[in-house]
Write an enzyme that holds these catalytic residues in place. Sequence first.
Site, PDB file in Angstrom:
ATOM      1  N   GLU A  18      34.283  16.323  10.939  1.00 28.36           N
ATOM      2  CA  GLU A  18      33.187  16.324  11.911  1.00 28.36           C
ATOM      3  C   GLU A  18      32.800  14.908  12.311  1.00 28.36           C
ATOM      4  O   GLU A  18      32.488  14.648  13.467  1.00 28.36           O
ATOM      5  CB  GLU A  18      31.976  17.055  11.323  1.00 28.36           C
ATOM      6  CG  GLU A  18      30.931  17.473  12.364  1.00 28.36           C
ATOM      7  CD  GLU A  18      29.897  16.392  12.658  1.00 28.36           C
ATOM      8  OE1 GLU A  18      29.155  16.524  13.648  1.00 28.36           O
ATOM      9  OE2 GLU A  18      29.818  15.399  11.905  1.00 28.36           O
ATOM     10  N   GLU A  19      32.826  14.001  11.352  1.00 28.27           N
ATOM     11  CA  GLU A  19      32.403  12.625  11.623  1.00 28.27           C
ATOM     12  C   GLU A  19      33.511  11.797  12.282  1.00 28.27           C
ATOM     13  O   GLU A  19      33.268  10.687  12.722  1.00 28.27           O
ATOM     14  CB  GLU A  19      31.967  11.932  10.326  1.00 28.27           C
ATOM     15  CG  GLU A  19      30.773  12.572   9.630  1.00 28.27           C
ATOM     16  CD  GLU A  19      29.470  12.382  10.386  1.00 28.27           C
ATOM     17  OE1 GLU A  19      29.509  11.887  11.528  1.00 28.27           O
ATOM     18  OE2 GLU A  19      28.423  12.738   9.828  1.00 28.27           O
ATOM     19  N   HIS A  72      29.977  20.291   7.294  1.00 29.58           N
ATOM     20  CA  HIS A  72      31.097  19.375   7.059  1.00 29.58           C
ATOM     21  C   HIS A  72      30.893  18.604   5.768  1.00 29.58           C
ATOM     22  O   HIS A  72      29.772  18.236   5.405  1.00 29.58           O
ATOM     23  CB  HIS A  72      31.281  18.412   8.233  1.00 29.58           C
ATOM     24  CG  HIS A  72      30.118  17.508   8.512  1.00 29.58           C
ATOM     25  ND1 HIS A  72      29.988  16.267   7.932  1.00 29.58           N
ATOM     26  CD2 HIS A  72      29.032  17.665   9.304  1.00 29.58           C
ATOM     27  CE1 HIS A  72      28.879  15.690   8.373  1.00 29.58           C
ATOM     28  NE2 HIS A  72      28.272  16.518   9.202  1.00 29.58           N
ATOM     29  N   GLU A 116      23.180  20.663   9.972  1.00 28.67           N
ATOM     30  CA  GLU A 116      22.929  19.257  10.310  1.00 28.67           C
ATOM     31  C   GLU A 116      21.461  18.898  10.089  1.00 28.67           C
ATOM     32  O   GLU A 116      20.574  19.745  10.181  1.00 28.67           O
ATOM     33  CB  GLU A 116      23.286  18.995  11.781  1.00 28.67           C
ATOM     34  CG  GLU A 116      24.768  19.072  12.101  1.00 28.67           C
ATOM     35  CD  GLU A 116      25.555  17.892  11.576  1.00 28.67           C
ATOM     36  OE1 GLU A 116      24.956  16.962  10.990  1.00 28.67           O
ATOM     37  OE2 GLU A 116      26.785  17.893  11.751  1.00 28.67           O
ATOM     38  N   ASP A 126      23.234  13.963   5.589  1.00 31.43           N
ATOM     39  CA  ASP A 126      24.234  14.346   6.604  1.00 31.43           C
ATOM     40  C   ASP A 126      25.596  14.563   5.952  1.00 31.43           C
ATOM     41  O   ASP A 126      26.408  13.658   5.936  1.00 31.43           O
ATOM     42  CB  ASP A 126      24.314  13.251   7.665  1.00 31.43           C
ATOM     43  CG  ASP A 126      25.191  13.615   8.842  1.00 31.43           C
ATOM     44  OD1 ASP A 126      25.530  14.805   8.998  1.00 31.43           O
ATOM     45  OD2 ASP A 126      25.542  12.707   9.604  1.00 31.43           O
ATOM     46  N   HIS A 165      23.530   8.134   8.597  1.00 34.60           N
ATOM     47  CA  HIS A 165      24.437   7.068   9.029  1.00 34.60           C
ATOM     48  C   HIS A 165      23.909   5.667   8.703  1.00 34.60           C
ATOM     49  O   HIS A 165      24.495   4.680   9.133  1.00 34.60           O
ATOM     50  CB  HIS A 165      24.774   7.164  10.520  1.00 34.60           C
ATOM     51  CG  HIS A 165      25.615   8.347  10.882  1.00 34.60           C
ATOM     52  ND1 HIS A 165      26.517   8.347  11.922  1.00 34.60           N
ATOM     53  CD2 HIS A 165      25.705   9.594  10.345  1.00 34.60           C
ATOM     54  CE1 HIS A 165      27.101   9.518  12.017  1.00 34.60           C
ATOM     55  NE2 HIS A 165      26.631  10.300  11.053  1.00 34.60           N
ATOM     56  N   ASP A 211      32.800  15.739   5.193  1.00 33.56           N
ATOM     57  CA  ASP A 211      33.126  14.328   5.418  1.00 33.56           C
ATOM     58  C   ASP A 211      31.875  13.538   5.780  1.00 33.56           C
ATOM     59  O   ASP A 211      30.910  14.070   6.336  1.00 33.56           O
ATOM     60  CB  ASP A 211      34.193  14.164   6.504  1.00 33.56           C
ATOM     61  CG  ASP A 211      33.794  14.754   7.851  1.00 33.56           C
ATOM     62  OD1 ASP A 211      33.160  15.827   7.875  1.00 33.56           O
ATOM     63  OD2 ASP A 211      34.101  14.135   8.892  1.00 33.56           O
TER      64      ASP A 211
END
Length: 377
Positions: free
Chosen positions: A136-137, A70, A165, A103, A351, A72
């Site tokens: 995805e997020e 992903h 990931e 990520d 994150h 995003d």
Amino acid sequence: MAQAATEVLDLCMDLIARNSQTPEDAGCCALLGSRLEKLGFALEWINAGGVTNLWARLGTQGPLFILAGHTDVVPPGPREQWQSDPFVPEIRDGLLYGRGAADMKSGLAAMVVATERLLARRPLRGSLAYLITSDEEGAARHGTRHVVEVLKSRGIVPDYAIVGEATGAQQLGDRITIGRRGSLGCNLRVLGKQGHVAYPEKADNPIHRLAPALAELCATVWDQGNAHFPPTSFQVSNIHAGTGANNVIPGQVDLIFNFRFSTESSAESLKARVHTVLDRHGLRHEADWWLSGEPFLTREAELISAARAAVAEVTGLSPSLFTGGGTSDARFIAPWGAQVVEIGPVNDSIHKVNEHVLVSDLDRLSRIYEGVMDRLI
């Protein structure tokens, strides 16, 4: 080798510089697609609901190997806590900083360079495809889930898939993810009757009614887990009641809870057991359930063997097989019929403020991906 290492770093930095906060793609897929198109991949945009989805495939014969990821990222959080702009990639002390560094823009960059390097050496023994989304997020409704449904309707079934990931615990290659727990959530509202705290006989306190039922739910052993999964967990994340006044019994209490469940339980069995507890305690309630994903497990076969060998070749490590953590888009790919693993950089900073990845890991990750593909296609 030095040139390839620079190419992974440069591509990763170019991706980080694009402010692709979910569900924005900010041109990341176009950048990746342009690299893949030069290799002969046929590009298809399967966009939906404002989400950018790229399906790129090279070859028509089996086996079909998918590289998935992903573009995003989550919001950066307080900018003042970052040591540098989260969308201006910066290298300090051997670490590459920026939102999405771990990520999972490093994974995407490593995948593309691995593909370029493999195809420069030899033709494929099968087909290779990329499934890249910008959802995805976020809600994860119009991204990989949507693309999989479209491709399933065409009769396309993959054999293998790697999701990029971040999976490393302490160092690159110390573990790979071979499954994920299911995630089942609920917004629960317990109803009572509002009234004055001095006249409880004229009211019905939903907090008091909920308390013993909640205690039972928290104490319940839902299953024992198994050799691959820990026991199912029940966790309350939010609870709210009250009118703002300290002398009013509220008319309702709202609770949000979540199950992370193993293959020993199912979403339906967990729902039924919760409702049995609520009914036994005589609660008037409304329950809004949502299922983010079923548990899945890739059994040891060709893909895991190839992943173990590739990791050992590059890092010298024997990776542990992991099924913990949160959910990922692998939950949509595994039921499609593919063997699926997740391999990526160390996940310690994902994150977080000052997200980063070790620069020296970028090319090593790319060589792991190349090694897995080399063994299977």
